[in-house]
Design an enzyme around this catalytic site. Sequence first.
Site, PDB file in Angstrom:
ATOM      1  N   ASP A   1       0.827  -1.206   0.000  1.00  0.00           N
ATOM      2  CA  ASP A   1       0.000   0.000   0.000  1.00  0.00           C
ATOM      3  C   ASP A   1       0.864   1.261   0.000  1.00  0.00           C
ATOM      4  OD1 ASP A   1      -2.359   1.448  -0.018  1.00  0.00           O
ATOM      5  OD2 ASP A   1      -3.252   0.315   1.631  1.00  0.00           O
ATOM      6  N   MET A   2       0.231   2.394  -0.283  1.00  0.00           N
ATOM      7  CA  MET A   2       0.899   3.698  -0.308  1.00  0.00           C
ATOM      8  C   MET A   2      -0.203   4.741  -0.173  1.00  0.00           C
ATOM      9  SD  MET A   2       2.014   6.513  -2.278  1.00  0.00           S
ATOM     10  CE  MET A   2       3.511   7.399  -2.633  1.00  0.00           C
TER      11      MET A   2
ATOM     12  N   ASP B   1     -10.535   1.983  -3.302  1.00  0.00           N
ATOM     13  CA  ASP B   1     -10.996   1.666  -1.953  1.00  0.00           C
ATOM     14  C   ASP B   1     -12.519   1.650  -1.868  1.00  0.00           C
ATOM     15  OD1 ASP B   1      -8.476   1.339  -0.955  1.00  0.00           O
ATOM     16  OD2 ASP B   1      -8.349   3.300   0.011  1.00  0.00           O
TER      17      ASP B   1
END
Length: 814
Positions: free
Chosen positions: A507-508, A577
């Site tokens: 993730d980032m 998301d």
Amino acid sequence: MIRIIGRDRPVFILEGRQSAYIFRVLVTGHLEHLYYGGKLRVERESDLDSLIPKRAFAPGNTILYDNTRPDFSLESTCLEWTSPGKGDLREPMIELVDARGNRSADWVYESCELQKGKSAMATMPSAWAKAGQSDAPGDSLDDAGDESRKSKESDGVEEVRITLRDRLSKNRLDLYYALFPEKDVITRRALLTNESGEELVIRRLMSYGLDLRPRALDVIAFDGGWAHEMNQKRQPLTVGKWSMTSRAGTSSSRCNPFFMLLSPDCGEDRGEAYAFNLIYSGNHYAAVERTAAGLVRVLAGISPEDFSWQLSPGDSFESPEGVLTYSDRGFNGISANMHSFVREHILRGVWAKRDRPILLNSWESNYFDISEKKLLSLGREAARLGIELLVMDDGWFGERTDDHRSLGDWTPDPKKLPGGLKSLADQIHGLGLNFGIWVEPEMVNTDSDFYRQHPDWTMELPWKRESQAEGRNQRILDLANPQVVDEMIRRLKELFSSAEINYVKWDMNRIFSDVYSPALPFARQQETGHRYVLGLYRMMKELTESFPEILFEGCAAGGNRFDLGILSYFPQIWGSDDTDPVARIDIQRGYSYGYPQICFGSHVSASPNHQTLRRTSLDTRFAVAAFGNLGYELNLRDLPREEKEKIRSQISLYKKYRHILQSGQFYRGRGDNETDWTIVSADRSRAVGFYSRTVNRAGEDLSFFYPRGLDPARRYHFFNRPQKVDVRAMGSLINQQTPVHVREGGLLHNVIAGFVQLKGETEDLTAYGDALMAGLACGQNFVGTGFDERVRYLPDFACRLYFMEEVDSQGFYS
């Protein structure tokens, strides 16, 4: 194939299966673009005479290139490459500043070299020509001119390197054109070598430039933000300049690097279109400029905004690789080209061709509140339903009880995982599941042991740390510092070796701010963003090569770094998301124009949805998620028995059609209130269709489904899954059929629902592919005047899956 006609002033012809790209060397040495479009018949040089512009006198106050040629002005010429200073007032492809402050340059042809296969890049990923080849970038930023590593020949891929020389400084520029003929794709990049003998500053170096003749064109780009990625925006191209720029430090959900140019009449199945993408994961820039005379210039590359690069004598600098394609078969033609290109020439490693596992992610089930006990309970339920992989998301390390602390401390929390990572992984494997973890290795919290040990290893203003702007309570590690990259590689290798880990979600979760590298001198601070990307690529390369069996999935707060650079290392990316299926239809449609569905994960989550609070059926959530890499992200333990059984059935169905759904060719049909998608197997013998209707409209009794991509001359069995309708869906209408009054939502209503289900519509017929694609008439929609097994129950947000399998003339499967 690539053909070169002529010697002193050659003509270059790049011929794909259905396309051609043609340019030539002018008498002045400049590269003139002649044509990009459908394939042409060219047997000798004179066959191109009709394409060559006729010149007599340069227009009005344009700048003559030299006084001996009154007919020639760069401004009114379609060029392959140009720079400021010699009269071309359009957007330049390259801008350099020498030690005297001079910005003028004059790039002219010197030589060319044609080779089978394709050369690799030194510092960045690029498209490859053959599965399994090693062409990943090297570690040095200064060996970009090393041509010793060549990609292997495959699939008819060829590459021509054209060397230009600046008449003023004697600097060298190599333009690379690689042709992937079976995909109708061309890749382009530029390699600049400082041969001037003095220091040089690069202000911009685009990956490609393309000038097109005057014609009416529209431009389509894909904008958005967190949880609403890939919104298609179409507008006519008028005089002036259209541009898009990422300033996020990543390729960005604000403006994905994929965009298209198209004829105004272009639609899904007809019309001319060009599409462009970039194999790069940092700040990018694209522009399309129309002059008052109608010429159109297209270019893209590293964003020149807040960028410069000091290039010493003898050193080289390379642009990212650009990707171009053309189709006269509309958007579906563009997608067919791009999808096959990404599948065959971007994705690599053992997972490029493998079917992807069905996973259960712990995030929306538990958020930070995870423990070994809860994860094992989820795992047991997942295994019973046929799920194949359990992913432990954020919250397992350090003292990570929220997003304010411990990011960067990649050791298990002994309170949550008393046996450590290996013990949990072994127990999950004992359930028959694979095991995955979440990491965010480019970030740290200031409240972490990592930051306390290395406060100078983050991207921040070291003289004003207290004023640092933060996102999600975290700071970005300075990957422009090779020491930081080395340490993160060491730590992650240690972590990934500590247990049997089968999957990593990388993730980032924030964009860049206060962009400053404490490791770089003042004069080189505008190199920070690009050096960060190069450091990231080095880290990803080292880890994916060290752990080839791990399935890596990229994520950047969803789709904030969904690009071909990431896909060169990680074979799939979390697209958004937002797991709401209604929103996901638009998001996944947007991605489908340039990226195959095997590249993005899509999950069935809870209802009401955690991002939109919208309520949708489990059938709808599954149907949408099945058109990506299927996963589940909800608390299975809390579901009623009938929903668990439905999930078990969904998973069984998905496994039967998984290879088609993940690796087949995706086609779009309608895309407004009603949506049609089709995924077709490579041999066109089987297909899966998707239909959705967002809003139910009273009185619309007739309904049609329009599949795409079938073989018109083959006969198919078309069918759906038997539909069952919960009697409670009809509300108080139940009283039209019962001898006693039933209160809606009351005890009796629920008891009846436990024993009685209504039969929905059944679709079951055989027809030729051309008849199906003309529009299949489905069962009548419910219009309030009656309901039985001939009627479709399609409330708001309803979806259907359809199946098409080839049969012979007797109706038997082929």
